[in-house]
Every structure is written in C-alpha cells, then in structure tokens.
Design a protein around this motif. Structure first.
Motif, PDB file in Angstrom:
ATOM      1  N   ALA A 192       0.877  -1.206  -0.059  1.00 21.11           N
ATOM      2  CA  ALA A 192       0.017   0.002  -0.038  1.00 21.11           C
ATOM      3  C   ALA A 192       0.818   1.157   0.178  1.00 21.11           C
ATOM      4  CB  ALA A 192      -0.906  -0.012   1.301  1.00 21.11           C
ATOM      5  N   THR A 193       0.276   2.089  -0.876  1.00 23.47           N
ATOM      6  CA  THR A 193       1.080   3.519  -1.086  1.00 23.47           C
ATOM      7  C   THR A 193       0.520   4.508   0.297  1.00 23.47           C
ATOM      8  OG1 THR A 193       1.524   3.310  -3.243  1.00 23.47           O
ATOM      9  CG2 THR A 193       1.793   5.466  -2.197  1.00 23.47           C
ATOM     10  N   ARG A 197       3.273  10.017   3.252  1.00 18.83           N
ATOM     11  CA  ARG A 197       4.838   9.728   3.115  1.00 18.83           C
ATOM     12  C   ARG A 197       5.438  10.256   1.872  1.00 18.83           C
ATOM     13  NH1 ARG A 197       7.273   8.282   8.147  1.00 18.83           N
ATOM     14  NH2 ARG A 197       5.737   6.813   9.279  1.00 18.83           N
ATOM     15  N   SER A 198       6.758  10.333   1.930  1.00 22.87           N
ATOM     16  CA  SER A 198       7.678  10.722   0.539  1.00 22.87           C
ATOM     17  C   SER A 198       7.705   9.678  -0.379  1.00 22.87           C
ATOM     18  CB  SER A 198       9.098  11.225   0.834  1.00 22.87           C
ATOM     19  OG  SER A 198       9.495  10.178   1.397  1.00 22.87           O
ATOM     20  N   ALA A 199       7.743  10.052  -1.530  1.00 20.42           N
ATOM     21  CA  ALA A 199       8.084   9.077  -2.585  1.00 20.42           C
ATOM     22  C   ALA A 199       9.249   8.314  -2.315  1.00 20.42           C
ATOM     23  CB  ALA A 199       8.347   9.773  -3.976  1.00 20.42           C
ATOM     24  N   GLU A 200      10.239   8.812  -1.777  1.00 23.76           N
ATOM     25  CA  GLU A 200      11.371   7.884  -1.251  1.00 23.76           C
ATOM     26  C   GLU A 200      10.824   6.816  -0.069  1.00 23.76           C
ATOM     27  OE1 GLU A 200      15.913   9.107  -0.455  1.00 23.76           O
ATOM     28  OE2 GLU A 200      14.739   9.918   1.113  1.00 23.76           O
ATOM     29  N   TRP A 201      10.214   7.307   0.840  1.00 29.61           N
ATOM     30  CA  TRP A 201       9.610   6.156   1.678  1.00 29.61           C
ATOM     31  C   TRP A 201       8.947   5.339   1.226  1.00 29.61           C
ATOM     32  CZ3 TRP A 201       5.271   4.148   3.494  1.00 29.61           C
ATOM     33  CH2 TRP A 201       5.286   3.687   4.865  1.00 29.61           C
ATOM     34  N   GLY A 204      10.893   2.791  -0.682  1.00 30.51           N
ATOM     35  CA  GLY A 204      11.646   1.969   0.190  1.00 30.51           C
ATOM     36  C   GLY A 204      10.856   0.785   0.846  1.00 30.51           C
ATOM     37  N   ALA A 205       9.502   1.226   1.132  1.00 35.76           N
ATOM     38  CA  ALA A 205       8.481   0.317   1.556  1.00 35.76           C
ATOM     39  C   ALA A 205       8.253  -0.667   0.592  1.00 35.76           C
ATOM     40  CB  ALA A 205       7.121   0.982   1.976  1.00 35.76           C
TER      41      ALA A 205
END
Length: 437
Positions: A192-193, A197-201, A204-205
């Motif tokens: 799930a997006t 949170r940031s695009a970087e986070w 990473g997920a």
C-alpha cells in the motif's frame, strides 16, 4: 471368512460408519482438489536477444535487490545454478536452478509461469513450492518488475545442475500440505502507498516488503514457519545468526538515522553502530552495486520503523568499566587481554579508523547473544571488496566456556545491559547450528 464378513456388515450398519466414511472420503477428495494447480505448458527456450536490453539491465538491479544469487548459488558453484543447502527447523531444502538450462533450470518456463512461482509459490509443473522461496514477500512485487527479473535470468548462461532431493521431516515432503500453509500465511496484493509519506519512503516500503524480503529474517516466526505479523521486524534468526529488531526495540546504543543506515547497507559498516557479519555480508555486497537512490529509499523506510524507540541519546557516552567486568568475569578479562585487546582494547590502533567501538556494537547489546557468539566462532569478513573490519574465527582456539567468559566480560565492560543467562549453553547451541549451515 464368514465371521469377518459378518463383522464388516455389522460395522457398516452403524450410522457413524455408513455415513461417516463417505463424508470423510468426499472431504479428502475436496481437500486434494483445493491443492491442485494446473501445469503451465513449456515454451521453447527464448533466445537472449528476444529481451530488450533495458529490461535486462533493470532485471539485473532487481536481482541484486532481491539477493537472488545468495540463496541460489552453492559455495564454489556457478551463479544462480542452485543446489545450495538451506537449513530450516523442518529439515534441509536445496535451492533451485534459476539459469535458462532447459532440463534442470527454467529454460522452458514462460513469463507467466515465473510470475506464478513468485506470487503464488507454484512451480511450472503445478507443484507447490516451499516458502524458503520468500513468496510471502515476492507476491507484492509488480508484474513489470517480475518480467524484468525474468528477462535477466533468461539471458544468463545456462548451467546444467540438478538440485539434490530435499531432506525434510515426514510428512513435510508431501507438497500438497503447502496449500494449507499458504491459506494461513500468504497474503497477496500490492504494498500500500502511504500518501502522507514521501516518494522515497514509499519506494523503500515497496523494496523492503517486496523483493528485499527483509522481514524474512528480521521477523520472528511461529511454529509453522510463518512470519508473526503481529511482531513484524521484532527480530528473527537467519542461518544461525540473530537478525536484530528493526523496530522500536532495536538495541543500538545510538539511534539509527537514514544516513547511517545508508552507509551501513552500502559498505557494511557504520562507525556509530556496528559491522555487517554472517548473512548480512552478502546482502551488503549486493546493495553496494545497486542505484544509490534505492539504498537511500530502503534506509529511509527502515529508519522510520525504528523511530521513536527508547534508547540512549547520541551524546551519551558508552560505558567502559574494566575493573567491574574483571571482578565478575576474571577468566574473561585474561582471555580478552590476550585475544581481543589488540584490536578492541583502549588505545588499539585499529580503533578510530571508521571502525565502531565495542560499546556501540549492536550484537553485544542485543538481548539475544547469538550473533555475538557467531562473530567470535566464525569471525567477520569485509563484505565489499575487502574494505572494512576483519576478524579471525576463534572456533578452533577457544572452548565454549572460554567464549562465554569473553562475551560475559565484554558485555559487562562495554554496555549497561544485564548479563546474558545460560551463556555456556547458548555458545554450545550456536556452535552446533553454525556447523550445520
């Protein structure tokens, strides 16, 4: 014979037998039907030139992010040809050949067959795959990424290498049982997006929860071998080593920042924390050559999982009380002075060169001594091009009691943590497990 027939007829007249047996037979047939998966037709081995170079290059990066070669290459063998023994609590599994060899590898597999194996844990021939292939995580990977990984694997040099037969506790060799395991533990769907949170986070997920399958080692498992999702990233075991918690209970003396994690994942060492050892070494080696942005995304996500933990602040000095430790572990003090102080003692020339002091070593602060024991037994090797700290193994020169004494002394001297209980037994257990890897 007549007496036997008479007794059989009497049993059949009982309602529990007359109606129960057909019900059980039907239930058994239904259960087997639920486990059945059709085979996917083989394809001619596709020529490497049939895959776009950009897709192959992308797949090469994804393969390193997923550490494919780590599990699918036997020591001294050809890359990705499989046959590596994977010790589990249920016996030993051997990894499959991922090269495009038509007879022993995946040469006749279509992209659809490969996607099914990665997402559903089902082989091309319809047989269920063991979750040593972490499809618990790979099921979250997008089809586009799986197709790129497939393109990379299908353009490798074919290697004819058949894996040995698995050695599992009966009846676990009966693969249809795995269908029940998947019903309990396989959760499909995308990562799930988080719009907050940031695009970087979020990147990473996706990498950590998918191809990176970090939870496969850093999450404790239940008796059936499934990840305990209610304790995600609370620490686990990997190849006889302890994978420390990646949540708020992480025992590091200083809080991990995204930058510190990036340095550690890229090089295998963080001066404020520790050095990579055991199974983490190959992970670092793989991450050392992937795009920087991906490693930073992984570091950002993991650091956020550890954020807010109760830990000493960065400015707090680490303990160093040799007199107290020697009073508690006199033999350990003597052994440390002879075998360890040259590198780890106060004023040692190797300290202050980017190498963390023992008071910062996560393994020494962990509630579980397993990795600290294994570091002494097996030593440490720099994971990236010979750069970083190197420690010789002491398995042949120190007894279990001596290793327990050294570790008891070091933990008492350099940390504020309580003594490990039953350390002698823990050393004996770790030595046995390392011998089985």
């Amino acid at each position: 014979m007549k007496a036997f027939a008479s007794r059989a007829a009497a049993l059949w007249r009982r309602p529990a037998i007359r109606y129960g047996l057909p019900f059980l037979a039907s239930a058994g047939i239904f259960a087997l039907a639920l486990t059945w998966r059709p085979a996917i037709a083989p394809i001619p081995v596709p020529p490497p030139a049939s895959f776009p170079q950009a897709q192959v290059a992308r797949g090469a990066v994804l393969a390193r992010l997923g550490d494919c070669a780590v599990c699918h290459t036997v020591e001294g063998g050809r890359p990705l040809a499989g046959s590596r023994p994977l010790a589990t609590p249920f016996g030993t599994l051997y990894s499959d050949n991922l090269t495009p060899d038509p007879d022993t590898g995946i040469g006749h597999w279509s992209a659809a067959a490969f996607r099914r194996a990665m997402k559903d844990g089902v082989s091309r021939d319809g047989s269920h795959l063991y979750p040593a292939l972490p499809y618990e995580h790979f099921t979250h990977v997008t089809d586009d990424d799986l197709d790129a990984l497939y393109a990379y694997l299908m353009t490798r040099r074919p290697v004819r290498e058949a894996a040995p037969s698995n050695r599992l506790i009966p009846p676990l060799g009966f693969r249809p049982l795995l269908a029940g395991w998947k019903m309990l533990f396989l959760r499909k769907g995308p990562v799930a997006t988080d719009p907050g949170r940031s695009a970087e986070w979020n990147r990473g997920a996706y990498l950590v929860e998918g191809l990176g399958h970090c939870g496969g080692c850093h999450t404790p498992r239940n008796l059936a071998g499934g990840e305990n999702r209610s304790r995600a990233y609370a620490g686990g075991l990997a190849e006889g080593w302890r994978a420390p918690p990646l949540d708020r209970t992480n025992p590091a003396a200083r809080a991990w920042t995204p930058d510190a994690l990036y340095t550690y994942l890229r090089t295998g060492i963080s001066p404020d924390h520790s050095a990579a050892g055991g199974p983490m070494g190959p992970v670092v080696e793989s991450l050392s050559s992937v795009p920087e942005a991906d490693v930073r995304a992984i570091a950002t996500y993991i650091a956020s999982r550890m954020a807010g933990r109760e830990s000493p602040v960065r400015s707090r000095p680490t303990p160093d009380d040799p007199a107290r430790a020697a009073g508690l572990f006199p033999q350990g003090a003597t052994l440390f002075a002879g075998a360890c102080a040259g590198c780890h003692g106060q004023g040692a020339p190797m300290l202050g060169q980017g190498r963390p002091a023992l008071g910062l070593a996560t393994n020494l602060r962990d509630e579980d001594p397993t990795s600290a024991i294994q570091a002494i037994l097996l030593g440490l090797e720099p994971p990236v091009a010979g750069r970083g700290p190197k420690m010789p193994p002491f398995a042949d020169s120190l007894t279990d009691a001596q290793i327990a004494a050294v570790l008891g002394y070091a933990r008492s001297r350099y940390t504020d943590r309580p003594a490990w209980p039953n350390l002698d037994r823990a050393v004996a257990r770790a030595r046995k497990e390392s011998a089985q890897q």
